[in-house]
Design an enzyme around this catalytic site. Structure first.
Site: not given
Ligand code: APR
Length: 270
Positions: A128, A196-197, A139, A113, A158
């Site tokens: 990513h 946030g992952t 190309c 984003d 393209c």
């Molecule tokens: N604040 C903190 N954490 C949050 C919030 C928030 N407001 N909202 C959601 N989360 C947490 C969730 O609890 C979760 O653990 O963010 C995490 C999001 O996890 P995913 O949806 O799995 O996203 P991400 O980990 O970024 O995914 C990784 O997977 O699908 C592929 O390419 C895509 O980049 C992505 C990758």
């Protein structure tokens, strides 16, 4: 032991987390979709997340793009519309400010984003790719995205070779980006902010382990425990601290304590 910090409820470990961060030689951040949720962009796997609307096997693989681009573009248009006009939130601003003050030495993001860059961060490694360009797999041409690309029913081609274009993002089945630079950055990292992952997708999910092998610390910012902080038998607990709750609020608390400037981010224009 995992030290959980819940702002306003349990801040016993906050001072320790702040002083260890200040003492760190090379802190880095790893971010996922959760940091952008408060900018109005749903994540992938939470209830209502993008993968609950579009099954990744059906829409988000390289094979689907090559065999059925019409179908693949349904997802790209939907994500393109979601991302349009979104702004960074305080969480992005805290990381940008820490970098500006040389208290953070890079951001590895899984997000496409570009909100880190919009918030003013310069050392961003997009593992990513990004959703703001289209790429030609034949190309290698890159084209800046315009709103029409995601609002039109036509699939853009393209301008160099005529091949159908895809967003400059890594689809399942494609190799990730910037991995050598990411490994070079983390080779000396002694503290990783993981924000946030869900830590389910590799190789990004394997990066905290590199820092643990450096005897480094891992701080998580998430609304819930994840693969890194869920206590399970035979599983190696990777997180040392978990700031439990919304990332923008918890990063603001953390950032203001690190900088020693209460209310600093209240007035920051985003
Ligand atoms: N604040 C903190 N954490 C949050 C919030 C928030 N407001 N909202 C959601 N989360 C947490 C969730 O609890 C979760 O653990 O963010 C995490 C999001 O996890 P995913 O949806 O799995 O996203 P991400 O980990 O970024 O995914 C990784 O997977 O699908 C592929 O390419 C895509 O980049 C992505 C990758």
């Amino acid at each position: 032991m995992l030290k959980v910090i819940i702002p306003g409820k349990d801040e016993r470990y906050l001072a320790e987390a702040v002083s260890s961060f200040r003492a760190a030689r090379l802190p880095v951040a790893l971010t996922g979709a959760g940091i952008s949720v408060e900018s109005g962009i749903p994540d992938f796997r939470s209830p209502g997340g993008l993968w609950t609307r579009f099954s990744p096997d059906e829409y988000a693989t390289l094979n689907v793009f090559l065999s059925n681009p019409e179908k693949a573009w349904q997802l790209y248009r939907a994500l393109g519309k979601i991302l349009e006009g979104k702004k960074p939130n305080t969480g992005h601003a805290v990381l940008a400010e820490l970098e500006k003050r040389q208290q953070l030495y890079g951001i590895v993001t899984q997000n496409v984003d570009r909100l880190h860059q919009q918030a003013g961060s310069s050392g961003v490694l997009e593992v990513h790719g990004d959703h703001h360009h289209l790429e030609c797999l034949r190309c290698g041409e890159l084209e800046e995205v315009v709103p029409e690309h995601y609002s039109s029913t036509e699939i853009p081609a393209c301008r160099e070779c005529g091949m159908l274009l895809k967003p400059n993002v890594v689809l399942f089945g494609e190799s990730v980006r910037r991995l050598n630079e990411i490994h070079a950055l983390l080779a000396h990292c002694d503290l990783l902010l993981v924000i946030g992952t869900s830590a389910q997708v590799y190789p990004a999910a394997g990066l905290p382990m590199i820092v643990k092998q450096n005897n480094g610390l891992v701080y998580e910012f998430n609304v819930e425990e994840t693969e890194l902080s869920r206590v399970r038998p035979h599983a190696f607990l990777q997180s040392d601290f978990l700031f439990k709750g919304h990332a923008s609020r918890n990063l603001q608390l953390f950032g203001e304590n690190v900088l020693g400037e209460k209310g600093f981010f209240d007035t920051l224009p985003l």
